[in-house]
Scaffold this motif. Structure first.
Motif, PDB file in Angstrom:
ATOM      1  N   SER A  31       0.616  -0.972   0.461  1.00 32.36           N
ATOM      2  CA  SER A  31      -0.186  -0.095   0.111  1.00 32.36           C
ATOM      3  C   SER A  31       0.875   1.295  -0.395  1.00 32.36           C
ATOM      4  O   SER A  31       1.757   1.766   1.127  1.00 32.36           O
ATOM      5  CB  SER A  31      -0.572  -0.197   1.300  1.00 32.36           C
ATOM      6  OG  SER A  31      -1.120   0.894   1.261  1.00 32.36           O
ATOM      7  N   THR A  32       0.600   1.945  -0.899  1.00 30.93           N
ATOM      8  CA  THR A  32       1.273   3.448  -0.928  1.00 30.93           C
ATOM      9  C   THR A  32       0.784   4.458   0.081  1.00 30.93           C
ATOM     10  O   THR A  32       1.458   4.460   0.748  1.00 30.93           O
ATOM     11  CB  THR A  32       1.431   3.438  -2.338  1.00 30.93           C
ATOM     12  OG1 THR A  32       0.174   4.139  -2.671  1.00 30.93           O
ATOM     13  CG2 THR A  32       2.541   2.798  -3.485  1.00 30.93           C
ATOM     14  N   GLY A  33      -0.120   3.857  -0.127  1.00 30.45           N
ATOM     15  CA  GLY A  33      -0.640   5.190   0.980  1.00 30.45           C
ATOM     16  C   GLY A  33      -0.025   4.318   2.355  1.00 30.45           C
ATOM     17  O   GLY A  33       0.310   5.633   3.288  1.00 30.45           O
ATOM     18  N   PHE A  36       3.509   5.882   2.774  1.00 27.48           N
ATOM     19  CA  PHE A  36       4.014   7.354   3.155  1.00 27.48           C
ATOM     20  C   PHE A  36       3.918   7.675   4.191  1.00 27.48           C
ATOM     21  O   PHE A  36       4.122   8.096   5.348  1.00 27.48           O
ATOM     22  CB  PHE A  36       3.235   8.157   1.459  1.00 27.48           C
ATOM     23  CG  PHE A  36       3.014   8.049   0.179  1.00 27.48           C
ATOM     24  CD1 PHE A  36       5.013   8.261   0.183  1.00 27.48           C
ATOM     25  CD2 PHE A  36       2.866   7.859  -0.273  1.00 27.48           C
ATOM     26  CE1 PHE A  36       5.241   8.331  -0.833  1.00 27.48           C
ATOM     27  CE2 PHE A  36       3.402   7.855  -1.552  1.00 27.48           C
ATOM     28  CZ  PHE A  36       4.086   8.065  -2.069  1.00 27.48           C
ATOM     29  N   ARG A  37       2.938   7.100   5.325  1.00 23.68           N
ATOM     30  CA  ARG A  37       1.958   7.133   6.307  1.00 23.68           C
ATOM     31  C   ARG A  37       3.399   7.241   7.593  1.00 23.68           C
ATOM     32  O   ARG A  37       3.760   7.467   8.002  1.00 23.68           O
ATOM     33  CB  ARG A  37       0.570   6.867   6.100  1.00 23.68           C
ATOM     34  CG  ARG A  37      -0.441   7.461   6.225  1.00 23.68           C
ATOM     35  CD  ARG A  37      -2.079   7.237   6.967  1.00 23.68           C
ATOM     36  NE  ARG A  37      -2.066   5.902   5.761  1.00 23.68           N
ATOM     37  CZ  ARG A  37      -2.441   5.788   5.052  1.00 23.68           C
ATOM     38  NH1 ARG A  37      -2.771   7.254   4.237  1.00 23.68           N
ATOM     39  NH2 ARG A  37      -3.016   4.135   4.555  1.00 23.68           N
ATOM     40  N   TYR A  38       3.731   6.061   6.925  1.00 24.64           N
ATOM     41  CA  TYR A  38       5.186   4.757   7.576  1.00 24.64           C
ATOM     42  C   TYR A  38       6.228   5.733   8.023  1.00 24.64           C
ATOM     43  O   TYR A  38       6.845   6.969   9.094  1.00 24.64           O
ATOM     44  CB  TYR A  38       5.254   3.674   7.234  1.00 24.64           C
ATOM     45  CG  TYR A  38       6.748   3.094   8.473  1.00 24.64           C
ATOM     46  CD1 TYR A  38       6.578   2.462   9.579  1.00 24.64           C
ATOM     47  CD2 TYR A  38       7.470   3.270   6.978  1.00 24.64           C
ATOM     48  CE1 TYR A  38       7.387   2.251   9.916  1.00 24.64           C
ATOM     49  CE2 TYR A  38       9.013   2.764   8.350  1.00 24.64           C
ATOM     50  CZ  TYR A  38       8.616   1.977   9.701  1.00 24.64           C
ATOM     51  OH  TYR A  38       9.933   1.863  10.623  1.00 24.64           O
ATOM     52  N   GLY A  57      -4.424  17.206  -0.469  1.00 22.66           N
ATOM     53  CA  GLY A  57      -5.305  16.160  -0.862  1.00 22.66           C
ATOM     54  C   GLY A  57      -4.776  15.803  -2.557  1.00 22.66           C
ATOM     55  O   GLY A  57      -4.916  15.728  -3.069  1.00 22.66           O
ATOM     56  N   GLU A  58      -3.308  16.009  -2.772  1.00 21.05           N
ATOM     57  CA  GLU A  58      -2.885  15.475  -4.070  1.00 21.05           C
ATOM     58  C   GLU A  58      -1.802  15.209  -4.184  1.00 21.05           C
ATOM     59  O   GLU A  58      -1.736  13.912  -2.764  1.00 21.05           O
ATOM     60  CB  GLU A  58      -1.629  17.142  -4.219  1.00 21.05           C
ATOM     61  CG  GLU A  58      -2.568  18.261  -4.730  1.00 21.05           C
ATOM     62  CD  GLU A  58      -1.423  19.636  -4.870  1.00 21.05           C
ATOM     63  OE1 GLU A  58      -0.423  19.322  -4.246  1.00 21.05           O
ATOM     64  OE2 GLU A  58      -2.179  20.400  -4.473  1.00 21.05           O
ATOM     65  N   LEU A  59      -1.677  14.348  -5.491  1.00 14.70           N
ATOM     66  CA  LEU A  59      -0.455  12.760  -5.561  1.00 14.70           C
ATOM     67  C   LEU A  59       0.202  13.396  -5.367  1.00 14.70           C
ATOM     68  O   LEU A  59       0.892  14.491  -6.190  1.00 14.70           O
ATOM     69  CB  LEU A  59      -1.042  12.370  -6.667  1.00 14.70           C
ATOM     70  CG  LEU A  59      -2.135  11.055  -7.513  1.00 14.70           C
ATOM     71  CD1 LEU A  59      -2.474  11.676  -8.873  1.00 14.70           C
ATOM     72  CD2 LEU A  59      -3.147  10.516  -5.896  1.00 14.70           C
ATOM     73  N   PRO A  88      -1.510   1.241  -9.723  1.00 11.87           N
ATOM     74  CA  PRO A  88      -1.061   2.641 -10.365  1.00 11.87           C
ATOM     75  C   PRO A  88      -1.522   3.689  -9.501  1.00 11.87           C
ATOM     76  O   PRO A  88      -3.320   3.340  -9.926  1.00 11.87           O
ATOM     77  CB  PRO A  88      -0.761   2.016 -11.139  1.00 11.87           C
ATOM     78  CG  PRO A  88      -1.863   0.749 -11.701  1.00 11.87           C
ATOM     79  CD  PRO A  88      -2.013   0.325 -10.319  1.00 11.87           C
ATOM     80  N   ARG A  89      -1.623   5.066 -10.315  1.00 13.00           N
ATOM     81  CA  ARG A  89      -2.287   6.052  -9.622  1.00 13.00           C
ATOM     82  C   ARG A  89      -2.575   7.631 -10.579  1.00 13.00           C
ATOM     83  O   ARG A  89      -3.404   7.607 -11.030  1.00 13.00           O
ATOM     84  CB  ARG A  89      -2.788   6.909  -8.276  1.00 13.00           C
ATOM     85  CG  ARG A  89      -3.626   6.540  -7.145  1.00 13.00           C
ATOM     86  CD  ARG A  89      -3.032   7.821  -5.665  1.00 13.00           C
ATOM     87  NE  ARG A  89      -4.407   7.797  -5.023  1.00 13.00           N
ATOM     88  CZ  ARG A  89      -4.201   6.937  -3.738  1.00 13.00           C
ATOM     89  NH1 ARG A  89      -3.328   5.320  -3.304  1.00 13.00           N
ATOM     90  NH2 ARG A  89      -5.029   6.733  -3.338  1.00 13.00           N
ATOM     91  N   THR A  90      -1.859   6.659 -11.415  1.00 17.45           N
ATOM     92  CA  THR A  90      -1.949   7.450 -13.172  1.00 17.45           C
ATOM     93  C   THR A  90      -1.221   6.695 -13.724  1.00 17.45           C
ATOM     94  O   THR A  90      -0.756   5.876 -14.163  1.00 17.45           O
ATOM     95  CB  THR A  90      -0.830   8.520 -12.988  1.00 17.45           C
ATOM     96  OG1 THR A  90       0.760   7.814 -13.168  1.00 17.45           O
ATOM     97  CG2 THR A  90      -0.961   9.453 -11.415  1.00 17.45           C
ATOM     98  N   ASN A 146     -10.820  17.145  -2.586  1.00 19.85           N
ATOM     99  CA  ASN A 146      -9.739  17.648  -3.749  1.00 19.85           C
ATOM    100  C   ASN A 146      -9.537  15.844  -4.123  1.00 19.85           C
ATOM    101  O   ASN A 146      -8.673  16.064  -5.151  1.00 19.85           O
ATOM    102  CB  ASN A 146      -8.613  18.300  -3.112  1.00 19.85           C
ATOM    103  CG  ASN A 146      -7.614  18.768  -4.150  1.00 19.85           C
ATOM    104  OD1 ASN A 146      -7.912  19.250  -4.990  1.00 19.85           O
ATOM    105  ND2 ASN A 146      -6.258  18.637  -3.934  1.00 19.85           N
ATOM    106  N   ARG A 147      -9.575  15.225  -2.990  1.00 19.94           N
ATOM    107  CA  ARG A 147      -8.675  14.038  -3.608  1.00 19.94           C
ATOM    108  C   ARG A 147      -9.486  13.058  -4.126  1.00 19.94           C
ATOM    109  O   ARG A 147      -9.027  12.043  -5.270  1.00 19.94           O
ATOM    110  CB  ARG A 147      -8.481  13.051  -1.971  1.00 19.94           C
ATOM    111  CG  ARG A 147      -7.438  13.915  -1.592  1.00 19.94           C
ATOM    112  CD  ARG A 147      -7.395  13.055   0.108  1.00 19.94           C
ATOM    113  NE  ARG A 147      -7.709  11.567   0.386  1.00 19.94           N
ATOM    114  CZ  ARG A 147      -7.754  11.532   1.142  1.00 19.94           C
ATOM    115  NH1 ARG A 147      -9.262  11.615   2.376  1.00 19.94           N
ATOM    116  NH2 ARG A 147      -8.296   9.489   2.018  1.00 19.94           N
ATOM    117  N   ILE A 148     -10.915  13.257  -4.768  1.00 21.18           N
ATOM    118  CA  ILE A 148     -11.336  12.642  -5.421  1.00 21.18           C
ATOM    119  C   ILE A 148     -11.508  13.454  -6.987  1.00 21.18           C
ATOM    120  O   ILE A 148     -11.579  12.611  -7.615  1.00 21.18           O
ATOM    121  CB  ILE A 148     -13.449  13.101  -4.786  1.00 21.18           C
ATOM    122  CG1 ILE A 148     -13.320  12.069  -4.014  1.00 21.18           C
ATOM    123  CG2 ILE A 148     -13.851  12.123  -5.521  1.00 21.18           C
ATOM    124  CD1 ILE A 148     -14.038  11.589  -2.120  1.00 21.18           C
TER     125      ILE A 148
END
Ligand code: ADP
Length: 192
Positions: A31-33, A36-38, A57-59, A88-90, A146-148
């Motif tokens: 999980s990339t999220g 990042f949180r770690y 709320g940006e990538l 992937p998100r892009t 913004n995330r949406i």
């Protein structure tokens, strides 16, 4: 190997369902999220950089995210495959993942499982999660919207790419968690 891309907008339940799929099929979740949180929690350079995007709320930029993912994929594991959650998100990340899975794992993406949830339900779920999660990006409606928005602007096209490959499967992400899990299991059984 079973390599699943778990796809869907923020709040669609990817993290929850990844947990179910891991146990059922002995997979490793990336999980990339979570990564990042770690890093944010430990105040690393990567964490500080990611925070400047996540809090709005940006990538996070592709290169940074992809380098982090590659490090994770390279770690030895006994798992029967991977669940990619939040990546992937892009379009660019989608191409990068094809290559990483081929070069590092000598395998392919098996399927993209896409959780479908309408926007207003997403906003409500994320605001509710924000009451307890402590996540800054869940803390107010403006950031959530913004995330949406980012999802539609940059991430939705990922679905089109998997559709082209015939690897895209939609599952209704609204309902009982166990029922949704059951539908996901059935889709994975089909490709096993
Ligand atoms: P959610 O599941 O609620 O969408 P995640 O935990 O997957 O949230 O991600 C939280 C934030 O981390 C995203 O809003 C984004 O800023 C960043 N992020 C996660 N994965 C990626 C990625 N693949 N590319 C760019 N940014 C990412």
């Amino acid at each position: 190997m079973i390599n699943i891309v778990l796809f869907g907008p923020p709040g669609s339940g990817k993290g929850t369902q990844a947990q179910n799929l891991i146990e059922k099929f002995n997979l490793k979740q990336i999980s990339t999220g979570d990564l990042f949180r770690y890093n944010m929690k430990n105040n690393t350079e990567l964490g500080k950089l990611a925070k400047s995007y996540i809090d709005r709320g940006e990538l996070v930029p592709d290169q940074v995210t992809t380098d982090m993912l590659i490090d994770e994929v390279k770690k030895p594991t006994d798992a029967a495959g991977f669940i990619f959650d939040g990546y992937p998100r892009t379009a660019n990340q989608t191409e990068a993942l094809e290559k990483i899975v081929k070069d590092v794992l000598k395998a392919d993406i098996s399927v993209c499982l896409s959780l479908i949830v309408e926007d207003e339900i997403l906003v409500n779920r994320l605001l509710k999660r924000g009451e307890t999660s402590g996540r800054t990006d869940d803390s107010n409606e403006e950031i959530i919207r913004n995330r949406i928005k980012e999802y539609y602007a940059k991430t939705a096209e990922v679905a089109e790419l998997y559709k082209k490959n015939g690897k895209y499967v939609e599952v209704n992400g609204v309902g009982e968690i166990e029922d949704i899990a059951g539908k996901l299991y059935a889709e994975v059984e089909k490709i096993k």
